[in-house]
Scaffold this active site. Structure first.
Site, PDB file in Angstrom:
ATOM      1  N   MET A 172      -1.238  -4.410 -30.827  1.00 47.33           N
ATOM      2  CA  MET A 172      -0.683  -5.305 -29.817  1.00 47.33           C
ATOM      3  C   MET A 172       0.795  -5.051 -29.532  1.00 47.33           C
ATOM      4  O   MET A 172       1.386  -5.718 -28.684  1.00 47.33           O
ATOM      5  CB  MET A 172      -0.860  -6.762 -30.264  1.00 47.33           C
ATOM      6  CG  MET A 172      -2.307  -7.205 -30.369  1.00 47.33           C
ATOM      7  SD  MET A 172      -3.170  -7.155 -28.777  1.00 47.33           S
ATOM      8  CE  MET A 172      -2.231  -8.353 -27.833  1.00 47.33           C
ATOM      9  N   ARG A 173       1.398  -4.096 -30.228  1.00 47.92           N
ATOM     10  CA  ARG A 173       2.827  -3.853 -30.015  1.00 47.92           C
ATOM     11  C   ARG A 173       3.116  -3.438 -28.574  1.00 47.92           C
ATOM     12  O   ARG A 173       4.132  -3.821 -27.991  1.00 47.92           O
ATOM     13  CB  ARG A 173       3.338  -2.793 -30.991  1.00 47.92           C
ATOM     14  CG  ARG A 173       4.867  -2.737 -31.047  1.00 47.92           C
ATOM     15  CD  ARG A 173       5.345  -1.544 -31.869  1.00 47.92           C
ATOM     16  NE  ARG A 173       4.779  -1.544 -33.204  1.00 47.92           N
ATOM     17  CZ  ARG A 173       5.279  -2.223 -34.236  1.00 47.92           C
ATOM     18  NH1 ARG A 173       6.352  -2.963 -34.057  1.00 47.92           N
ATOM     19  NH2 ARG A 173       4.712  -2.150 -35.423  1.00 47.92           N
TER      20      ARG A 173
END
Length: 667
Positions: A274-275
């Protein structure tokens, strides 16, 4: 103090300048990785950025740049009392590629810690970079142990130093900026993901723009201060715009529509974790603030994707970074509404999921009724090919291999292949330090000092420690090696199916070399000579590209290939004497062309055996009748032979044992 080149005087490189400015507006974006060839103003632009950053308020006298509004409660120089702070320019700290661990994280005075029991700590570069810029030139060449420390600090916003029971912790939040030349090797995926944005830079091909670059550079070199003064107005305007964008940033609204576009884009390009979504959201917000808006538009999301996703979507080391802009536009358009009904299918029917298209050439279908002709080496070749050069065969799908290692214990560059004496790893003993002490062996130091305590007049609880008592910990870790591929590209290897399998096997070993931080080289031989297709390099991508385009055909000058490889190793030993080599010869063992080709190849092979170079011969001979020539070559080399089929998975384990056992017998 040297006057830096003005940021606004950099010609072109719009993406690079924008990425740096967005980080200046919002340090939470997470830094910039600048990829490109040498001489493209990468370092110049990064060094110029620090002059545009607003000043930083710090606690007077604090070596760790604590903010007077919210000082770090665990600061080694604290606790700090409230009060007005001092202002200083934001720092840009440069981390050299060859820096030691102590230089990066700081060092404890071991002698004072043992004798007086005090935490005498000398801050490192991470402390200097706190609330500023940490710049790493050639970041892809940074040693693994320094990369690990950077990852820890970037993830936790703090640096921890643990030495012999003494612990120090301080804040370390910084803007990480790295530059690299991809030709010199790629970056570890873990560190690659820590950079918020990435930019590809290249020199302009426009003559007018190149003329302007030279004109400005010459003017700066002649009078740096005068040149900077001429650009002072533009620099001040950009500095004020950064301040204004920072003030506007908290008011920028990231609506649900923009968030949906961000999520859909990251999903469409199959990025891990999800970065990427978070970085895209922060980048789009910073873009809106930079433009003076309080709403994030679709154009901000698109620009954020172009900066935040290319280095995250790579599926393996040989995939070129980049983004399909048509696919990006389709995804953004699909999710331009607030609640789309269906998932997007950017590739359309059959896009990206089907098998390879049929090949119109000899390996695809063509005229299957034609009889193969005989090549110069007596092997079947594609119809009509004769003994001439054949087009490059496509490599078969690579597979996972187990490690090949060079026997013994070396002292080469840090890596993950063979055993080596290193500054990092498990402790195997103690020795007197050569130069500065870096890793104290506490027990050995105490043992060396204990017999002299009475003679030194010890009266207190602490030991009386002298320099001669200190002992360095001897450690064993892993090193990277030079894996030199010597590939037979002659007519006897030109059969399509065989060469495809050969390239697939070499590609698999190249993947392994990438993961183990090796240097690789590629020597090919065919016709009447051998060529260094790729000199030893850390860029495994370059080796894979040369392998993919390798043509075949002609006779088999095996001796020329071995002699060329021997010369490559000789030159490389002069450049990097500590790096040990593993030679992988890929051939069917035939030797043709010239007088006594077999005898000449044997003499060339014995040069490797005499120098105890670890070697493997990949036997590519096929057909019901096998001559066993590759096995004879392996015996001459002092190495071992393995068939092409045996290179897969568990078969490699036996190969490793054979390589090591043969090398020990030769020693």
């Amino acid at each position: 103090m040297t006057t830096p080149f003005p940021f606004t005087a950099v010609v072109g490189q719009d993406d690079l300048r924008l990425a740096l400015l967005l980080n200046a507006v919002s340090p939470a974006v997470g830094g910039v990785l600048v990829r490109g060839e040498k001489g493209t103003a990468k370092s110049t632009a990064v060094r110029a950025l620090s002059a545009l950053l607003p000043e930083v308020a710090v606690v007077p006298g604090c070596r760790f740049s604590c903010d007077p509004a919210s000082p770090d409660p665990s600061c080694p120089d604290g606790p700090h009392e409230g009060g007005p702070g001092a202002h200083r320019p934001a720092r840009m700290v440069e981390l050299p590629v060859g820096a030691s661990e102590d230089r990066l994280v700081g060092a404890l005075d071991i002698e004072r810690a043992l004798a007086e029991g005090v935490k005498a700590f000398e801050p490192g570069l991470l402390a200097d970079a706190h609330r500023g810029i940490l710049y790493v030139d050639e970041v892809n060449l940074l040693h693994d142990h320094l990369v690990d420390l950077l990852l820890d600090a970037a993830a936790m916003g703090a640096s921890y130093v643990e030495r012999e029971g003494v612990s120090v912790r301080h804040a370390a939040r910084f803007l990480l900026v790295g530059t690299m030349n991809p030709e010199e090797g790629e970056l570890r995926p873990q560190l690659l993901d820590r950079f918020g944005l990435t930019v590809e830079v290249a020199a302009s091909r426009e003559p007018d723009q190149r003329v302007e670059v030279v004109r400005r550079r010459l003017a700066y070199d002649d009078d740096p201060a005068g040149f900077a003064a001429r650009w002072a107005g533009e620099e001040a305007a950009v500095r004020q715009r950064i301040v204004a964008a920072r003030e506007l940033l908290p008011q920028v609204r990231l609506g649900d529509g923009a968030l949906r576009q961000i999520a859909a884009t990251c999903a469409a390009f199959e990025v891990d974790g999800m970065r990427a979504d978070i970085v895209m959201a922060r980048t789009a917000t910073a873009l809106a603030a930079w433009a003076g808006r309080t709403d994030v538009l679709a154009e901000d999301v698109r620009q954020a994707a172009l900066l935040a996703l290319p280095h995250r979507r790579r599926r393996n080391p040989f995939d070129a970074p980049g983004l399909d802009e048509d696919k990006l536009d389709r995804t953004l358009e699909e999710f331009s509404g607030e609640s789309p009904d269906d998932d997007p299918d950017p590739d359309g029917p059959g896009g990206g999921g089907g098998g390879p298209a049929p090949d119109a050439g000899p390996q695809g279908g063509g005229d299957t009724g034609a009889r193969p002709e005989e090549g110069d080496d007596g092997e079947p070749q594609p119809s009509g090919a004769g003994a001439g050069e054949q087009p490059a065969a496509r490599a078969a799908e690579p597979f996972r291999t187990k490690a090949l290692s060079v026997p013994g214990v070396g002292e080469g560059a840090a890596g993950r292949r063979s055993r080596a004496r290193t500054e990092h790893g498990r402790t195997t003993g103690a020795r007197r330090p050569r130069g500065a002490l870096t890793k104290l062996h506490l027990a050995a130091t105490v043992q060396a000092a204990a017999p002299h305590q009475r003679a030194r007049g010890r009266s207190g609880p602490g030991l009386v420690i002298r320099r001669d008592d200190l002992r360095q910990a001897a450690r064993e870790g892993r090193e990277g090696n030079l894996v030199l591929f010597v590939v037979d590209a002659s007519g006897s290897m030109a059969a399509r199916q065989r060469m495809s399998a050969v390239k697939g096997a070499v590609l698999s070993l190249l993947l392994d070399a990438y993961q183990r931080r090796d240097k690789v080289g590629l020597v090919t031989f065919r016709g009447s000579a051998a060529d260094v297709a790729l000199p030893p390099t850390s860029s495994v991508d370059a080796a894979a590209a040369r392998l993919e385009s390798l043509p075949t055909g002609g006779r088999t000058p095996l001796a020329a290939g071995l002699l060329k490889a021997h010369e490559v190793l000789r030159v490389e030993r002069l450049r990097d004497p500590a790096r040990r080599a593993l030679v992988v010869v890929v051939t069917d063992g035939r030797a043709t062309g010239g007088p006594e080709p077999v005898a000449l190849a044997g003499r060339a092979a014995r040069l490797f055996a005499a120098e105890q170079v670890a070697s493997v011969v990949v036997d590519c001979e096929s057909g019901p009748v096998r001559l066993g020539l590759a096995g004879q070559l392996a015996a001459e080399l002092g190495g071992t032979a393995v068939t092409l089929d045996e290179l897969r998975a568990d078969a490699i384990a036996g190969l490793v044992k054979d390589v090591q056992g043969t090398s020990r017998r030769a020693a």
